[in-house]
Design an enzyme around this catalytic site. Structure first.
Site, PDB file in Angstrom:
ATOM      1  N   HIS A   1       8.550 -26.980   2.868  1.00 31.65           N
ATOM      2  CA  HIS A   1       7.579 -25.830   3.716  1.00 31.65           C
ATOM      3  C   HIS A   1       8.016 -24.733   4.523  1.00 31.65           C
ATOM      4  O   HIS A   1       7.946 -24.088   5.335  1.00 31.65           O
ATOM      5  CB  HIS A   1       7.502 -26.874   4.825  1.00 31.65           C
ATOM      6  CG  HIS A   1       7.022 -28.715   4.456  1.00 31.65           C
ATOM      7  ND1 HIS A   1       5.912 -28.914   4.267  1.00 31.65           N
ATOM      8  CD2 HIS A   1       7.648 -29.636   3.745  1.00 31.65           C
ATOM      9  CE1 HIS A   1       5.476 -29.672   3.205  1.00 31.65           C
ATOM     10  NE2 HIS A   1       7.308 -30.716   3.202  1.00 31.65           N
TER      11      HIS A   1
ATOM     12  N   SER B   1       9.010   4.902   3.387  1.00 37.47           N
ATOM     13  CA  SER B   1       7.929   5.086   3.669  1.00 37.47           C
ATOM     14  C   SER B   1       7.040   6.362   4.306  1.00 37.47           C
ATOM     15  O   SER B   1       8.972   7.360   4.905  1.00 37.47           O
ATOM     16  CB  SER B   1       7.201   4.271   5.335  1.00 37.47           C
ATOM     17  OG  SER B   1       6.700   5.206   5.958  1.00 37.47           O
TER      18      SER B   1
ATOM     19  N   LYS C   1      12.059   2.609   7.327  1.00 38.02           N
ATOM     20  CA  LYS C   1      11.859   1.642   5.903  1.00 38.02           C
ATOM     21  C   LYS C   1      12.690   1.706   4.593  1.00 38.02           C
ATOM     22  O   LYS C   1      12.651   2.800   3.790  1.00 38.02           O
ATOM     23  CB  LYS C   1      10.011   2.183   5.887  1.00 38.02           C
ATOM     24  CG  LYS C   1       9.526   1.944   7.209  1.00 38.02           C
ATOM     25  CD  LYS C   1       8.824  -0.226   7.460  1.00 38.02           C
ATOM     26  CE  LYS C   1       7.108   0.495   6.122  1.00 38.02           C
ATOM     27  NZ  LYS C   1       7.231  -0.918   6.898  1.00 38.02           N
TER      28      LYS C   1
ATOM     29  N   GLU D   1       6.211  -6.800  -4.812  1.00 38.65           N
ATOM     30  CA  GLU D   1       4.770  -6.034  -4.754  1.00 38.65           C
ATOM     31  C   GLU D   1       4.097  -6.237  -5.349  1.00 38.65           C
ATOM     32  O   GLU D   1       2.876  -6.941  -5.250  1.00 38.65           O
ATOM     33  CB  GLU D   1       4.463  -5.506  -3.071  1.00 38.65           C
ATOM     34  CG  GLU D   1       5.799  -5.792  -2.257  1.00 38.65           C
ATOM     35  CD  GLU D   1       5.626  -4.752  -0.660  1.00 38.65           C
ATOM     36  OE1 GLU D   1       4.624  -4.351  -0.314  1.00 38.65           O
ATOM     37  OE2 GLU D   1       6.601  -4.115  -0.596  1.00 38.65           O
TER      38      GLU D   1
END
Ligand code: ARG
Length: 460
Positions: A157, A278, A284, A291
């Site tokens: 979980h 970024s 970043k 992804e």
């Protein structure tokens, strides 16, 4: 002007839109090499069986070799008016060797031709994917061996459940990719029957030798039913479904890498090679490769869905709907190949933060099961009772906002008087993983054995 390949009964050529919707050359040019290979085997068989003059067959084969050179050199001119790769090649063959080129299509149709070409293409793609999967497994098994004893939280979980080792976690994926390889191999075994000689749908009246072409092209045997072999694309569906499952495995690992790379988890960092910055936020470092792997699973699954839907209402045998089998498949298998390469690089490059992982492994009362097991083993309590006592101890520790190992012996004995000092040994995360020695369990010793086994298997 009507089509020079099939325009005999046509007075005029197709509407511009008809040409556009009909043409497949924009994508099936990828079958060129396989088409030529199939045509050469067909021509050789036609000569062998006396259907074609040996000199004609020789001219055809030489012409096909010349076309292959042109395609590889990038000088071949693909024409949309000629619809597809099969007619593009045949038209060029006519230019090169004259009307004798027209004899190649004896005892054959584009229907068995395309079913053949696509099988050859898929077979090659499966073999390439298998090698890539093996490389990924090797990268994972090497990391697993290096981190056989590195402790991290195991989750259920996404809540800390029990400590595991990072090596064990990596080996979980090695197992998944092994099944992916086996699924692809399985698809390859079933697709390896030659459709050549099925002709349009009914077979042919010429005395062809289908076993000869099947053998020449590396198939196990000719397919036994002409209708089936031109009409079904289950070999594509099987391959795409194996690809989709593999993409799902990759996507889950990618998702974990995304999570691990967040400052909140802080379990691992990715090298500059697999991160991006970024354009507005200078701080970043984004795990874009992970992804994109996660994202590309969408189009791979989509390709499988699309072809299932194309196939579901088709009467036997060939319908032009079947031309829709290619674009999605090319895209899906290319995407999968890209994902495998990126994942292999990322895994090899991943730097885990072992301190943080270990600290996190102790959070959330992850050794509560070890305490319950200790009560069963040492005090001979039934597991349910041990579970209950442990639950009460966790509640007391949680109320004081501290770990189980920080409770005093007196506090523990207030709940169960028979608890003794040596309980503290099982409350550490390292003891916890070391005790999980059951076959398939996370104990470092198990992980080392399994990782070495995988590394040895990959070398074969
Ligand atoms: N380009 C076609 C395809 O990909 C080749 C087969 C054409 N057959 C036909 N009967 N029109 O399916």
């Amino acid at each position: 002007m009507s089509n020079k390949m099939w325009g005999g009964r046509f007075a005029s050529g197709p509407d511009a839109i008809m040409e556009e919707i009909n043409a497949s050359i924009g994508f099936d040019f990828r079958l060129a090499r396989h088409d030529i290979e199939g045509s050469k085997a067909h021509a050789a068989m036609l000569a062998q069986t006396g259907i074609l003059e040996p000199l004609d067959a020789q001219a055809i084969i030489r012409g096909l070799d010349e076309i292959l050179r042109e395609i590889e050199a990038g000088t071949f001119k693909f024409s949309r008016a000629l619809e597809d790769i099969h007619m593009n090649i045949e038209a060029r063959l006519t230019e090169l060797i004259g009307p004798v080129a027209g004899r190649l299509h004896t005892a054959r149709s584009r229907n068995d031709q395309v079913a053949l070409d696509f099988r050859l293409w898929i077979r090659e793609a499966i073999d390439a994917l298998d090698e890539q999967l093996r490389d990924l497994q090797t990268a994972l098994a090497e990391k697993a061996l290096a981190h056989a004893a590195s402790v991290m939280p195991g989750f259920t979980h996404l809540q800390p459940a029990q400590p595991v080792t990072l090596g064990h976690h990596f080996l979980a994926y090695v197992e998944m990719f092994s099944r992916d390889r086996s699924r692809l191999r399985d698809a390859r075994t079933r697709l390896n029957e030659s459709p050549l000689g099925a002709a349009a749908l009914a077979g042919t009246s010429f005395p062809v030798d289908r076993t000869m072409t099947a053998k020449a092209l590396g198939f196990d045997r000719p397919a036994a039913n002409s209708l089936d072999s031109v009409a079904d694309r289950d070999f594509v569906l099987e391959t795409l479904s194996a690809a989709a499952i593999c993409a799902v495995h990759l996507s889950r690992l990618a998702e974990e890498i995304v999570l691990w790379a967040t400052p909140q988890f802080g379990f691992a960092s990715l090298s500059d090679k697999f991160s991006t910055g970024s354009s507005i936020m200078p701080q970043k470092r984004n795990p874009d490769a992970a992804e994109l792997i996660r994202g590309k699973a969408g189009r791979i699954i989509g390709a499988l869905n699309a072809l299932l839907i194309v196939m579901k209402g088709l009467p036997l045998a060939y319908s032009k709907d079947l031309q829709e089998d290619k674009e999605g498949t090319f895209d899906a298998l290319h995407s999968l190949s890209l994902c495998l390469a990126a994942m292999t690089g990322m895994v090899a490059d991943l730097t885990p933060d072992l301190k943080r992982m270990k600290a996190a492994a102790g959070l959330g009362y992850a050794t509560a099961t070890d305490l319950a097991d200790w009560l069963v083993l040492t005090l001979k309590l039934p597991f349910r009772e041990a579970h209950h006592i442990t639950g009460r101890l966790v509640a007391i520790a949680a109320a004081q906002k501290k770990g189980l190992e920080k409770l005093s012996l007196a506090e523990m004995q207030a709940v169960e008087p028979r608890i003794s000092q040596d309980v503290f040994a099982v409350l550490g995360v390292e003891n916890s993983v070391r005790s999980r020695t059951s076959f398939g369990g996370t104990a470092p010793r198990n992980v080392r054995i399994q990782a070495k086994l995988w590394l040895k298997r990959q070398k074969k």
